[in-house]
Write an enzyme that holds these catalytic residues in place. Sequence first.
Site, short mmCIF file in Angstrom:
data_model
loop_
_atom_site.label_atom_id
_atom_site.label_comp_id
_atom_site.label_asym_id
_atom_site.label_seq_id
_atom_site.Cartn_x
_atom_site.Cartn_y
_atom_site.Cartn_z
N ALA C 257 -23.48 30.90 -17.98
CA ALA C 257 -23.59 29.81 -18.96
C ALA C 257 -22.53 29.93 -20.06
O ALA C 257 -21.78 30.91 -20.11
CB ALA C 257 -24.99 29.82 -19.56
N HIS C 258 -22.52 28.97 -20.94
CA HIS C 258 -21.49 28.93 -21.99
C HIS C 258 -21.60 30.12 -22.94
O HIS C 258 -22.68 30.57 -23.27
CB HIS C 258 -21.53 27.61 -22.78
CG HIS C 258 -22.85 27.17 -23.32
ND1 HIS C 258 -23.01 26.03 -24.05
CD2 HIS C 258 -24.08 27.72 -23.22
CE1 HIS C 258 -24.26 25.89 -24.39
NE2 HIS C 258 -24.94 26.90 -23.90
#
Lengths: 353, 353, 353
Positions: C257-258
């Site tokens: 994920a980011h």
Amino acid sequence: MADPRFFTKSGSYTLRALAEQVDAEMQNVSDVDMIINDVTTLDSAGEDQISFLDNPKYIPALEKTNAGAVVIAPRNASHAPTGVALLVSPDPYRAFAKICALFYPGAMMPKHVLGTPGMIDAMAAIHPTAEIGEGVTVEAGAAIGANAVIGANSVITANAVIGAGVVIGSDNYIGPHASVTHALVGDRVILHAGVRVGNDGYGFAMSPQGHLKIPQLGRVIIHNDVEIGANSTIDRGAIGDTIIGEGTKIDNLVQIAHNVTLGCHCIIVAQVGISGSTKLGNFVSMGGQSATTGHITIGAGSQIAARGAAMRDVPPGSTYGGAPAKPMRQWLKELVIVERLAKKDDDKKGKKD
Amino acid sequence: MADPRFFTKSGSYTLRALAEQVDAEMQNVSDVDMIINDVTTLDSAGEDQISFLDNPKYIPALEKTNAGAVVIAPRNASHAPTGVALLVSPDPYRAFAKICALFYPGAMMPKHVLGTPGMIDAMAAIHPTAEIGEGVTVEAGAAIGANAVIGANSVITANAVIGAGVVIGSDNYIGPHASVTHALVGDRVILHAGVRVGNDGYGFAMSPQGHLKIPQLGRVIIHNDVEIGANSTIDRGAIGDTIIGEGTKIDNLVQIAHNVTLGCHCIIVAQVGISGSTKLGNFVSMGGQSATTGHITIGAGSQIAARGAAMRDVPPGSTYGGAPAKPMRQWLKELVIVERLAKKDDDKKGKKD
Amino acid sequence: MADPRFFTKSGSYTLRALAEQVDAEMQNVSDVDMIINDVTTLDSAGEDQISFLDNPKYIPALEKTNAGAVVIAPRNASHAPTGVALLVSPDPYRAFAKICALFYPGAMMPKHVLGTPGMIDAMAAIHPTAEIGEGVTVEAGAAIGANAVIGANSVITANAVIGAGVVIGSDNYIGPHASVTHALVGDRVILHAGVRVGNDGYGFAMSPQGHLKIPQLGRVIIHNDVEIGANSTIDRGAIGDTIIGEGTKIDNLVQIAHNVTLGCHCIIVAQVGISGSTKLGNFVSMGGQSATTGHITIGAGSQIAARGAAMRDVPPGSTYGGAPAKPMRQWLKELVIVERLAKKDDDKKGKKD
């Protein structure tokens, strides 16, 4: 009922014709020659349409249906409204599948994505040494590498990639953006969009100085009548092959690691992960998000429940659940025991909810 | 701060202008006309930049920040260093999002991948019968099938595939290698790279003689303002449709099976799997790697914790966790009970660690 | 042994030459100049071929092998049949990997998909402002955006997409249908088919009025010698970057994920999910389908077992398992306790099975 933008209906049938095709017994039938024009759900069916009941959850929908006819098992037939013709079959789901295939034969094996079956598109990139069989469709943007072989009547859809040397049998459907490298593929195989066949297996000799890549020198062998769902990944073997047995059906986002062997007619539901060198016998079924560790054997006919995680060999014909997976009865027992203990502790504290 | 190779900044703003835009109260402000030039993290911010605090884990970073201004909730304002201007908002994350959108409006809806918005690339393959709306971008390698419809200002990026008959609304972004078949898509929808919409659902009538494919005759309906993450898969319905409600946001590598209905404004985190015919009400949220079995209903507003596995209907407004999923309090209680028993057993043996 | 349609063998070697290359000790060797022509499995090896034993599960195969030579650890050497020459090494898997690389050097870093390395295909779409280094291969259907930079000798395979502004180092392999946007990529990086780098992170300010998208303004930074498996997804940062450390190896269908930071030389097995802003130290290993929640730290050298779910920080050098993850010994203890209770309850009822 099926949207004509996407599906082409092939004729209407008398109830009698349908009953004969699927070997069902007619009940509550006033006119064996009534015309059935389409298939649909219990909810939305009208009097010239046929629907089905398999899962008893949908008996309330059956009781209110306006369908002209319903395919149903003997044990559920009494729930049908009077006036609805019944095709009674011991396996109504299968019988209905056959009826759907009569109405929409094109849906059994997709023939195109862009709407132009039977053509080699000028915007496809086909290596001059590739062998393209008779009746093959290659859509725009597809790329086929050197010495690849595409069998008769196969469909390579938009932007699919077939690597150098790959052999694709006849009557296959390779979906958009599917990529196939280092692989031999049988006949009547369906690879849905984004399937990845033949990438390097995940093999490294690890060390504190960093991880050394193990060359992955095997292939992927996919036997006849296999179907693989969107964005699933099938790595090639390290030495030796990764093998998908005949008739096995794999759902979306499944991971099959290097040197795995799946038997024939396995059912592998979405997001399953099968680790390297594990072998599944014939007719194994693995529920959604279940997994196995590497180098084990799941015996023929076994079932791993959804989210189960097999860490050791599973004997043939077993039903396992839990993580680590164990015989189903034992797993369920453990769930009950823990639930009971938590409740008892709650009761002791007089805090009920 | 954002890399100009990838993002275009749109102007500077006074603190007062930002406060008004996001309806925040200014505190610790010596100069309401101070110029804010960019957004960034607490760690890296300088005195002409604005950052935010939402998760209290980052209070230590707040205490050391050199940001000119910080968006913050009232309860955390006292942690800010003196000299840092505050924009106090009950929902600082949302307020900061709006400020980011002011500085980088292009990041709210991507407009291209290759750098040439507004063009139909000569290397795209567009069927002559497809309808392409005004202002549509089609990048190199994209393929659009027969009778497909692309609404105004939509962006079909490099190597995306839009199948025959598909309807795409206006102002959409279809990422690279996304494929959309058998689907009707609303407006302002974002499909990230590699999303698979409209593949055959996983339906077979199983038997010891092999598994018979059930023709998949439905569609995928995606309503307005939906966003779907990279490599997620949304299968079309068997009979009837798979439906994604308005405003629902789906993360990466999610599996949505045939005939699923997601309500409006659902939050579906990465690697979730939702089995066939299950229905989620509005505003349901499912944590990472959670799942549901098929043919159940998750009531509106319910939350399934990460890795939870709903096996039965979940009432509206519930919070469930565990596998099988149960009310959160009960699940946590069970975790504690087991932990306590293991510890007690350890203590009994005199082996403490 | 490796299929010549897919792999090119590079010469034969004397046993002595191999022993020297991998620093192994020769045992049971009658002729140090015997010619070894290929690598293969214990099962299928002939007398001019070399195989290896690492996992003791395969000792039965060793005992029956017809291989001319086997790479083996000292502790297992006694299981080898007489007449099989041994290359004894403390790390036989690593030694065998090096031998495989001698026979098949091309398999260490793929150089093409379609069979035409070293060419810029006329059917690739390369923006005129892109910088293409010396010796770069660009296959048919690949698209490279404005101002992108491709370093020397990198391979952009069929239908891959490199977005505007992206920087790709030298000697990279970008697999078919991989897409890379908003990213800076080092040297000798392998991205397998369908990898998604640089899509929007999953960030929304949620509210009962609907969810507001948070602009994702960061990048993905991939350091040297990283390998990422098929269909894995690496989102770009919200503000700040998502970072993959040097030498880290990621398997298929992994979600990063980011704003995640992976240290150097991490091992991330298939279907792992790592939530936003979590940091992994160097040499962390995460088993298949394991996960972490967001905003936590997994200390250097830690291991999360397959299916483990880390919900809090994990200290360096730990081994954790379970969901929520806890120290391995504690998790195993809990599994045993529950199993024992269920068994006791069964015994009490006199129902044994």
